[in-house]
Design a protein around this motif. Structure first.
Motif, PDB file in Angstrom:
ATOM      1  N   UNK A 102     -35.571 -24.822 -62.845  1.00 55.51           N
ATOM      2  CA  UNK A 102     -35.000 -24.802 -64.188  1.00 55.51           C
ATOM      3  C   UNK A 102     -35.868 -25.628 -65.107  1.00 55.51           C
ATOM      4  N   UNK A 103     -35.974 -25.229 -66.360  1.00 50.77           N
ATOM      5  CA  UNK A 103     -36.800 -26.015 -67.267  1.00 50.77           C
ATOM      6  C   UNK A 103     -36.380 -25.837 -68.710  1.00 50.77           C
ATOM      7  N   UNK A 104     -36.710 -26.867 -69.468  1.00 49.15           N
ATOM      8  CA  UNK A 104     -36.551 -26.861 -70.916  1.00 49.15           C
ATOM      9  C   UNK A 104     -37.892 -27.312 -71.483  1.00 49.15           C
ATOM     10  N   UNK A 105     -38.406 -26.587 -72.452  1.00 47.53           N
ATOM     11  CA  UNK A 105     -39.635 -26.959 -73.153  1.00 47.53           C
ATOM     12  C   UNK A 105     -39.185 -27.743 -74.382  1.00 47.53           C
ATOM     13  N   UNK A 106     -39.738 -28.943 -74.572  1.00 54.39           N
ATOM     14  CA  UNK A 106     -39.248 -29.778 -75.674  1.00 54.39           C
ATOM     15  C   UNK A 106     -40.367 -30.519 -76.377  1.00 54.39           C
ATOM     16  N   UNK A 107     -40.071 -30.944 -77.608  1.00 55.74           N
ATOM     17  CA  UNK A 107     -40.991 -31.793 -78.353  1.00 55.74           C
ATOM     18  C   UNK A 107     -41.001 -33.185 -77.733  1.00 55.74           C
ATOM     19  N   UNK A 108     -42.012 -33.978 -78.067  1.00 50.75           N
ATOM     20  CA  UNK A 108     -42.144 -35.302 -77.457  1.00 50.75           C
ATOM     21  C   UNK A 108     -40.943 -36.198 -77.740  1.00 50.75           C
ATOM     22  N   UNK A 109     -40.282 -36.020 -78.889  1.00 54.57           N
ATOM     23  CA  UNK A 109     -39.116 -36.855 -79.174  1.00 54.57           C
ATOM     24  C   UNK A 109     -37.807 -36.218 -78.703  1.00 54.57           C
ATOM     25  N   UNK A 110     -37.898 -35.033 -78.095  1.00 59.02           N
ATOM     26  CA  UNK A 110     -36.720 -34.395 -77.522  1.00 59.02           C
ATOM     27  C   UNK A 110     -35.803 -33.715 -78.528  1.00 59.02           C
TER      28      UNK A 110
END
Length: 178
Positions: A102-110
């Motif tokens: 499972x994964x979520x792609x996110x920005x550095x600040x979430x």
């Protein structure tokens, strides 16, 4: 190799169904509606091995930016990450079968997600097989007098577990493992 991979919007994995004991490359291509479209900062994955519906072996908490979870920019709106030397070793999952990630792609600040919903990809594990757990029939009984939620140690040194699992929306787990 990755030169032949067609990277489509969203998640692409090379190979498409990787082996747990081999390396794999994850690609993310932001669609024009993605919160990461046009984003120029660092992009990270939040990932785990899915075991009986739960995220396990997650390398870092949501707000922690581990170097191994940072994706490399391939081109505008496209990032990649290598699970190496193998998917199993990347997650350090030991002898636990790896059949889904499972994964979520996110920005550095979430604060930005590349895709709002969690994403998943299947993995072939030829080394460890998932055990099929068949629980005993559920027996529902009233809470014994004097027992409270949690672990209750009885006078005869037996133990009574009183468990409740229901969130505000009425969702609950079917089983609990002790």
């Amino acid at each position: 190799g990755s030169d032949n991979v067609e990277i489509t919007e969203g998640i692409t994995v090379d190979p498409s169904v990787p082996d747990a004991d081999a390396s794999a490359v994850l690609y993310f291509k932001a669609s024009s509606s993605s919160a990461l479209y046009g984003y120029s900062g660092d992009v990270y994955i939040h990932a785990g091995v899915i075991v009986e519906g739960e995220w396990m072996y997650v390398p870092a908490d949501w707000n922690v930016n581990l170097d191994k979870c940072r994706m490399s920019k391939v081109s505008d709106n496209v990032w990649s990450l290598k699970f190496e030397p193998s998917i199993r070793e990347w997650f350090a999952s030991g002898t636990i079968p790896v059949n889904k990630v499972g994964l979520v792609i996110r920005s550095s600040d979430g604060t930005k997600k590349g895709i709002e919903a969690d994403s998943f990809f299947d993995v072939v594990d030829n080394k460890y097989k998932a055990e099929v757990f068949t629980p005993d029939p559920v027996v529902e009984e009233a809470v014994p007098a004097g027992a409270s939620y949690g672990i209750n140690i009885n006078p005869d040194n037996s133990v009574t577990f009183v468990l409740a699992d229901e969130d505000k929306s009425g969702n609950y787990h079917e089983y609990c493992y002790i």
